[in-house]
Design a protein around this motif. Structure first.
Motif, mmCIF file in Angstrom:
data_model
loop_
_atom_site.group_PDB
_atom_site.id
_atom_site.type_symbol
_atom_site.label_atom_id
_atom_site.label_comp_id
_atom_site.label_asym_id
_atom_site.label_seq_id
_atom_site.Cartn_x
_atom_site.Cartn_y
_atom_site.Cartn_z
ATOM 1 N N LEU A 30 -7.838 3.450 -3.046
ATOM 2 C CA LEU A 30 -9.360 4.195 -1.962
ATOM 3 C C LEU A 30 -9.118 5.396 -1.830
ATOM 4 O O LEU A 30 -7.866 5.797 -2.158
ATOM 5 C CB LEU A 30 -8.972 3.185 -0.530
ATOM 6 C CG LEU A 30 -10.372 3.686 -0.084
ATOM 7 C CD1 LEU A 30 -11.429 3.116 -0.130
ATOM 8 C CD2 LEU A 30 -9.665 3.074 0.932
ATOM 9 N N GLN A 84 -10.471 -0.948 -9.132
ATOM 10 C CA GLN A 84 -9.617 -1.583 -9.302
ATOM 11 C C GLN A 84 -8.783 -1.513 -10.701
ATOM 12 O O GLN A 84 -9.786 -1.104 -12.103
ATOM 13 C CB GLN A 84 -9.512 -2.630 -8.526
ATOM 14 C CG GLN A 84 -10.843 -3.701 -9.740
ATOM 15 C CD GLN A 84 -11.108 -5.224 -8.609
ATOM 16 O OE1 GLN A 84 -12.685 -5.444 -8.933
ATOM 17 N NE2 GLN A 84 -10.074 -5.749 -8.166
ATOM 18 N N VAL A 143 -13.731 3.047 -4.091
ATOM 19 C CA VAL A 143 -12.801 2.426 -4.229
ATOM 20 C C VAL A 143 -12.845 2.014 -5.859
ATOM 21 O O VAL A 143 -13.725 1.143 -6.292
ATOM 22 C CB VAL A 143 -13.434 0.909 -3.226
ATOM 23 C CG1 VAL A 143 -14.623 0.089 -3.641
ATOM 24 C CG2 VAL A 143 -12.268 -0.303 -3.698
ATOM 25 N N TRP A 149 -10.252 -2.896 1.545
ATOM 26 C CA TRP A 149 -9.156 -2.347 1.989
ATOM 27 C C TRP A 149 -10.189 -2.501 3.454
ATOM 28 O O TRP A 149 -11.102 -1.977 3.843
ATOM 29 C CB TRP A 149 -9.759 -0.813 1.304
ATOM 30 C CG TRP A 149 -9.240 -0.400 0.506
ATOM 31 C CD1 TRP A 149 -9.443 -0.878 -0.847
ATOM 32 C CD2 TRP A 149 -7.760 -0.324 0.392
ATOM 33 N NE1 TRP A 149 -8.823 -0.214 -1.674
ATOM 34 C CE2 TRP A 149 -7.300 0.231 -1.172
ATOM 35 C CE3 TRP A 149 -6.344 0.403 0.807
ATOM 36 C CZ2 TRP A 149 -6.312 0.345 -1.901
ATOM 37 C CZ3 TRP A 149 -5.537 0.798 0.818
ATOM 38 C CH2 TRP A 149 -5.464 0.275 -1.322
ATOM 39 N N TRP A 159 -2.673 -9.807 3.448
ATOM 40 C CA TRP A 159 -3.032 -8.512 3.636
ATOM 41 C C TRP A 159 -0.963 -7.676 3.287
ATOM 42 O O TRP A 159 0.300 -7.999 3.654
ATOM 43 C CB TRP A 159 -2.892 -8.609 4.713
ATOM 44 C CG TRP A 159 -3.742 -9.845 5.690
ATOM 45 C CD1 TRP A 159 -4.935 -10.528 5.845
ATOM 46 C CD2 TRP A 159 -5.420 -8.006 6.195
ATOM 47 N NE1 TRP A 159 -5.870 -10.273 6.059
ATOM 48 C CE2 TRP A 159 -6.008 -9.239 6.103
ATOM 49 C CE3 TRP A 159 -5.269 -6.858 5.869
ATOM 50 C CZ2 TRP A 159 -7.506 -8.849 6.554
ATOM 51 C CZ3 TRP A 159 -7.049 -6.543 6.358
ATOM 52 C CH2 TRP A 159 -7.529 -7.502 6.672
ATOM 53 N N MET A 189 -11.384 -8.487 -3.092
ATOM 54 C CA MET A 189 -10.350 -8.241 -2.426
ATOM 55 C C MET A 189 -11.589 -6.731 -1.967
ATOM 56 O O MET A 189 -12.246 -6.167 -2.234
ATOM 57 C CB MET A 189 -9.858 -7.025 -3.784
ATOM 58 C CG MET A 189 -8.851 -5.670 -3.573
ATOM 59 S SD MET A 189 -9.179 -4.012 -2.905
ATOM 60 C CE MET A 189 -7.896 -3.517 -2.248
ATOM 61 N N GLU A 214 1.077 -1.021 0.004
ATOM 62 C CA GLU A 214 -0.155 0.094 -0.296
ATOM 63 C C GLU A 214 0.555 0.937 -0.166
ATOM 64 O O GLU A 214 2.026 0.931 0.592
ATOM 65 C CB GLU A 214 -0.782 -0.117 0.957
ATOM 66 C CG GLU A 214 -1.574 -1.641 1.718
ATOM 67 C CD GLU A 214 -1.295 -1.996 2.272
ATOM 68 O OE1 GLU A 214 -2.235 -2.827 2.678
ATOM 69 O OE2 GLU A 214 0.086 -2.416 2.500
ATOM 70 N N CYS A 216 -3.167 0.099 -3.525
ATOM 71 C CA CYS A 216 -2.287 -1.352 -3.903
ATOM 72 C C CYS A 216 -2.081 -1.787 -4.640
ATOM 73 O O CYS A 216 -2.814 -1.401 -5.857
ATOM 74 C CB CYS A 216 -3.347 -1.768 -2.684
ATOM 75 S SG CYS A 216 -3.141 -3.836 -2.349
ATOM 76 N N CYS A 245 -4.501 -2.238 2.835
ATOM 77 C CA CYS A 245 -5.633 -3.773 1.266
ATOM 78 C C CYS A 245 -5.342 -5.092 1.178
ATOM 79 O O CYS A 245 -4.441 -5.682 2.034
ATOM 80 C CB CYS A 245 -5.013 -3.300 -0.043
ATOM 81 S SG CYS A 245 -3.591 -3.429 -0.742
#
Length: 131
Positions: A84, A75, A73, A36, A121, A34, A6, A22, A99
């Motif tokens: 995020l 991706q 959020v 946060w 993590w 996935m 992160e 992330c 994340c």
């Protein structure tokens, strides 16, 4: 195994914004869940937002009540990244943000904001909101 990193945390005034990133620099999974999370000292990890993108590009998201309307959020699975966006930050948002991903075993619940549902993590990035 996945290795998540992160970045983007920092100190910001109340009402300010930050953008967290992330990146998975480890094993890449074709599909995964996935999310946060955030944690303050002495308390358990709190789910903030979850996201999944289907093979057809359909995006589904889930937010904690504390995040709705302020956090976004997203991706980019091609780049193995998640983001995020934190907006209108408050002092209560100060925490270490993490994340996490969960490969399907054989499935995963994309909407989950429960820490125990995630296997991998990152090390976290600190967000401090100054009042």
């Amino acid at each position: 195994q996945a290795k998540l990193v992160e970045s983007g945390g920092g100190s910001v005034q109340t009402g300010g914004s930050l953008n967290l990133t992330c990146i998975n620099v480890g094993t890449i999974y074709s599909s995964y869940c996935m999310a946060w999370f955030r944690q303050i000292p002495g308390k358990g990890r709190e789910g903030v937002a979850a996201i999944t993108t289907s093979a057809g590009g359909i995006v589904n998201t889930e937010y904690a009540d504390s995040a709705k309307g302020r956090f976004t959020v997203s991706q980019d699975k091609r780049e193995n990244r998640a983001y995020l966006q934190l907006r209108r930050l408050k002092s209560d948002d100060s925490a270490m943000y993490y994340c996490a991903i969960q490969p399907p075993r054989p499935t995963c619940e994309w909407w989950s904001l429960t820490p125990g549902d995630y296997e991998y993590w990152g090390q976290g990035t600190q967000v401090t909101v100054l009042s």
